[in-house]
Design an enzyme around this catalytic site. Sequence first.
Site, PDB file in Angstrom:
ATOM      1  N   HIS A 306     -60.111  14.564  44.428  1.00 52.80           N
ATOM      2  CA  HIS A 306     -59.861  14.792  45.851  1.00 52.80           C
ATOM      3  C   HIS A 306     -58.369  14.701  46.109  1.00 52.80           C
ATOM      4  O   HIS A 306     -57.673  13.905  45.488  1.00 52.80           O
ATOM      5  CB  HIS A 306     -60.590  13.748  46.704  1.00 52.80           C
ATOM      6  CG  HIS A 306     -60.753  14.159  48.124  1.00 52.80           C
ATOM      7  ND1 HIS A 306     -59.779  13.971  49.068  1.00 52.80           N
ATOM      8  CD2 HIS A 306     -61.777  14.782  48.760  1.00 52.80           C
ATOM      9  CE1 HIS A 306     -60.197  14.433  50.236  1.00 52.80           C
ATOM     10  NE2 HIS A 306     -61.401  14.945  50.072  1.00 52.80           N
ATOM     11  N   ASP A 363     -69.158  16.258  47.564  1.00 53.33           N
ATOM     12  CA  ASP A 363     -69.942  17.392  47.072  1.00 53.33           C
ATOM     13  C   ASP A 363     -70.732  17.090  45.812  1.00 53.33           C
ATOM     14  O   ASP A 363     -71.506  17.932  45.354  1.00 53.33           O
ATOM     15  CB  ASP A 363     -68.994  18.567  46.793  1.00 53.33           C
ATOM     16  CG  ASP A 363     -68.339  19.043  48.076  1.00 53.33           C
ATOM     17  OD1 ASP A 363     -67.097  19.120  48.117  1.00 53.33           O
ATOM     18  OD2 ASP A 363     -69.080  19.288  49.048  1.00 53.33           O
TER      19      ASP A 363
HETATM   20  C1  SDX Z   1     -63.696  18.883  49.680  1.00 53.59           C
HETATM   21  O1  SDX Z   1     -59.383  17.845  51.771  1.00 53.59           O
HETATM   22  C2  SDX Z   1     -60.540  17.446  52.102  1.00 53.59           C
HETATM   23  O2  SDX Z   1     -60.686  16.503  52.855  1.00 53.59           O
HETATM   24  C3  SDX Z   1     -61.694  18.252  51.527  1.00 53.59           C
HETATM   25  C4  SDX Z   1     -63.079  17.690  51.781  1.00 53.59           C
HETATM   26  C5  SDX Z   1     -63.477  17.741  53.250  1.00 53.59           C
HETATM   27  O3  SDX Z   1     -64.373  16.976  53.638  1.00 53.59           O
HETATM   28  O4  SDX Z   1     -62.949  18.643  53.984  1.00 53.59           O
HETATM   29  O5  SDX Z   1     -63.145  16.335  51.331  1.00 53.59           O
HETATM   30  C6  SDX Z   1     -64.142  18.497  51.031  1.00 53.59           C
HETATM   31  O6  SDX Z   1     -63.114  19.931  49.523  1.00 53.59           O
HETATM   32  C7  SDX Z   1     -63.911  17.922  48.531  1.00 53.59           C
HETATM   33  C8  SDX Z   1     -63.284  18.451  47.193  1.00 53.59           C
HETATM   34  C9  SDX Z   1     -64.288  19.454  46.592  1.00 53.59           C
HETATM   35  N1  SDX Z   1     -63.702  20.120  45.420  1.00 53.59           N
HETATM   36  C10 SDX Z   1     -64.126  19.885  44.188  1.00 53.59           C
HETATM   37  O7  SDX Z   1     -64.941  19.010  43.889  1.00 53.59           O
HETATM   38  C11 SDX Z   1     -63.527  20.821  43.128  1.00 53.59           C
HETATM   39  C12 SDX Z   1     -63.072  20.011  41.921  1.00 53.59           C
HETATM   40  N2  SDX Z   1     -61.917  19.185  42.324  1.00 53.59           N
HETATM   41  C13 SDX Z   1     -60.603  19.724  42.094  1.00 53.59           C
HETATM   42  O8  SDX Z   1     -60.470  21.096  42.084  1.00 53.59           O
HETATM   43  C14 SDX Z   1     -59.483  18.895  42.724  1.00 53.59           C
HETATM   44  O9  SDX Z   1     -59.765  17.581  42.476  1.00 53.59           O
HETATM   45  C15 SDX Z   1     -59.176  19.084  44.195  1.00 53.59           C
HETATM   46  C16 SDX Z   1     -58.925  20.494  44.543  1.00 53.59           C
HETATM   47  C17 SDX Z   1     -60.296  18.555  45.010  1.00 53.59           C
HETATM   48  C18 SDX Z   1     -57.920  18.257  44.511  1.00 53.59           C
HETATM   49  O10 SDX Z   1     -56.926  18.779  43.736  1.00 53.59           O
HETATM   50  P1  SDX Z   1     -55.400  18.292  43.946  1.00 53.59           P
HETATM   51  O11 SDX Z   1     -55.285  17.186  44.909  1.00 53.59           O
HETATM   52  O12 SDX Z   1     -54.577  19.517  44.214  1.00 53.59           O
HETATM   53  O13 SDX Z   1     -55.087  17.660  42.576  1.00 53.59           O
HETATM   54  P2  SDX Z   1     -54.611  18.465  41.360  1.00 53.59           P
HETATM   55  O14 SDX Z   1     -55.337  19.770  41.273  1.00 53.59           O
HETATM   56  O15 SDX Z   1     -53.121  18.484  41.385  1.00 53.59           O
HETATM   57  O16 SDX Z   1     -55.170  17.550  40.178  1.00 53.59           O
HETATM   58  C19 SDX Z   1     -54.413  16.407  39.782  1.00 53.59           C
HETATM   59  C20 SDX Z   1     -54.709  16.282  38.291  1.00 53.59           C
HETATM   60  C21 SDX Z   1     -54.495  17.612  37.539  1.00 53.59           C
HETATM   61  O17 SDX Z   1     -54.168  17.280  36.210  1.00 53.59           O
HETATM   62  P3  SDX Z   1     -52.568  17.299  35.796  1.00 53.59           P
HETATM   63  O18 SDX Z   1     -52.071  18.706  36.154  1.00 53.59           O
HETATM   64  O19 SDX Z   1     -51.896  16.229  36.625  1.00 53.59           O
HETATM   65  O20 SDX Z   1     -52.580  17.030  34.323  1.00 53.59           O
HETATM   66  O21 SDX Z   1     -56.116  15.962  38.118  1.00 53.59           O
HETATM   67  C22 SDX Z   1     -56.758  17.029  37.406  1.00 53.59           C
HETATM   68  C23 SDX Z   1     -55.875  18.247  37.505  1.00 53.59           C
HETATM   69  O22 SDX Z   1     -56.053  19.080  36.381  1.00 53.59           O
HETATM   70  N3  SDX Z   1     -58.036  17.254  38.107  1.00 53.59           N
HETATM   71  C24 SDX Z   1     -59.201  17.428  37.496  1.00 53.59           C
HETATM   72  C25 SDX Z   1     -60.142  17.560  38.524  1.00 53.59           C
HETATM   73  N4  SDX Z   1     -59.530  17.458  39.711  1.00 53.59           N
HETATM   74  C26 SDX Z   1     -58.213  17.270  39.439  1.00 53.59           C
HETATM   75  N5  SDX Z   1     -59.537  17.491  36.183  1.00 53.59           N
HETATM   76  C27 SDX Z   1     -60.858  17.699  35.916  1.00 53.59           C
HETATM   77  N6  SDX Z   1     -61.831  17.823  36.869  1.00 53.59           N
HETATM   78  C28 SDX Z   1     -61.500  17.759  38.171  1.00 53.59           C
HETATM   79  N7  SDX Z   1     -62.456  17.887  39.115  1.00 53.59           N
END
Ligand code: SDX
Length: 428
Positions: A306, A363
């Site tokens: 998140h 989710d």
């Molecule tokens: C919702 O914003 C809100 O409030 C949203 C929400 C709402 O109620 O409106 O809460 C609803 O959208 C919940 C989130 C649902 N999405 C997912 O579950 C999809 C999977 N999650 C990711 O895509 C990710 O965690 C995000 C998009 C939710 C957040 O991404 P960020 O904050 O942009 O973080 P990032 O992509 O920069 O990740 C940080 C690190 C990265 O690794 P490095 O580049 O630092 O090495 O964490 C890793 C990412 O690769 N990472 C994951 C991961 N999520 C982040 N690695 C594996 N699996 C994951 N799910």
Amino acid sequence: MSDNQASLTAGGKTIDMPVNSGTIGPDVIDIRKLYAQTGMFTYDPGFTSTASCDSAITYIDGDEGVLLHRGYPIGQLAEHSSFMEVSYLLLNGELPSSGELAEFSRTITRHTMLHEQLATFYRGFRRDAHPMAIMCGVVGALSAFYHDSTDIADPTHRKISSHRLIAKMPTIAAMAYKYSVGQPFVYPDNKLSYTGNFLKMTFGVPAEEYEVVPAVEKAMDRIFTLHADHEQNASTSTVRLAGSSGANPFACIAAGIACLWGPAHGGANEAALNMLKEIGTPDKIQHYIDRAKDKNDPFRLMGFGHRVYKNYDPRATVMQTTVREVFAALNVQDPLFETALRLEEIALSDPYFAEKKLFPNVDFYSGIILSAIGFPTTMFTVLFALARTVGWVAQWNEMISDPGQKIGRPRQLYTGPTQRDYIPLSER
Ligand code: SDX
């Protein structure tokens, strides 16, 4: 330097900027004069360190896993309140009296019917159209049917269109489902609760009586509450940006629905269940954990991580409890729940997820409940949009009624070609 000031030295200049404090949460550095005083912009793609507005509706503490709606913790609202009561709270700022709640519920109930002409609108879609595509189209079309409440400068118009949107989303969602399965639309039933009415419009058929199962109604209502609002997330920011141009509220909510659809946002509930189905049994989990950790593999654990929560999403906690309640009420079991529990256990014991503070979000478990109730995965994000409409509407109203509101217009760091002269085609 006083506590309520920050100074910045850039381009050989030092400027002082005010530091503003909210009631809780991080202070903000007011940079509105930065460009005029330094000729420079800030740079923050993804807005990871940027406050786009001030708001009194929802507060999240990502490190502590705290979510407050008008100051009330989500766990208390999920346990003691209802979606109608939380909707009133988000819109008006205070919990309603019993009379206020009855009046609000009655108003919403009396707006649940859709203009009959909109039913033909559905018939323009293929039967296998994704329900989110239908919802985007139908909600965007509402301003063609309810143009009598689109003067956003008129508080009465704003109130009517807000109530229309909250009231009609269940009808629109249910009709999208009915259309996809080839069953007739079921009209709203004003004798039922907001959520009971939605369940009947979705799963009822004209050929027989439909009995709302109280435990399912309670679980569905709680799921709506858990999705109602979430500060300045991507779709809410989309609604605010669309609204800042003066676009009508129906068009703004349609923009929010489109943004929510993405798998990184509201589309994650559908993606999370599809991921659990792909994993199948717990013995396959480690392979997918390894893929999620592999920088060269785009695969991510859907329902994990998140932007704000660097702790357990408090909504996921309630969701997990709700799975057990629905399974007991419906006397069902789903091996995917065991797979999800095991996946969470393995991931949370893995240093990769611990270091990156990746926890289950709202989710991760929701799809298991919705599937047990009978929804196809394509309806999951539609249900998220149905519930989040009250949050979008509350945030939109807060922005529109702010006298200092301006059109949102970010700048950029330009990396393209510098000015050059046109080359005639004969010389290319
Ligand atoms: C919702 O914003 C809100 O409030 C949203 C929400 C709402 O109620 O409106 O809460 C609803 O959208 C919940 C989130 C649902 N999405 C997912 O579950 C999809 C999977 N999650 C990711 O895509 C990710 O965690 C995000 C998009 C939710 C957040 O991404 P960020 O904050 O942009 O973080 P990032 O992509 O920069 O990740 C940080 C690190 C990265 O690794 P490095 O580049 O630092 O090495 O964490 C890793 C990412 O690769 N990472 C994951 C991961 N999520 C982040 N690695 C594996 N699996 C994951 N799910």
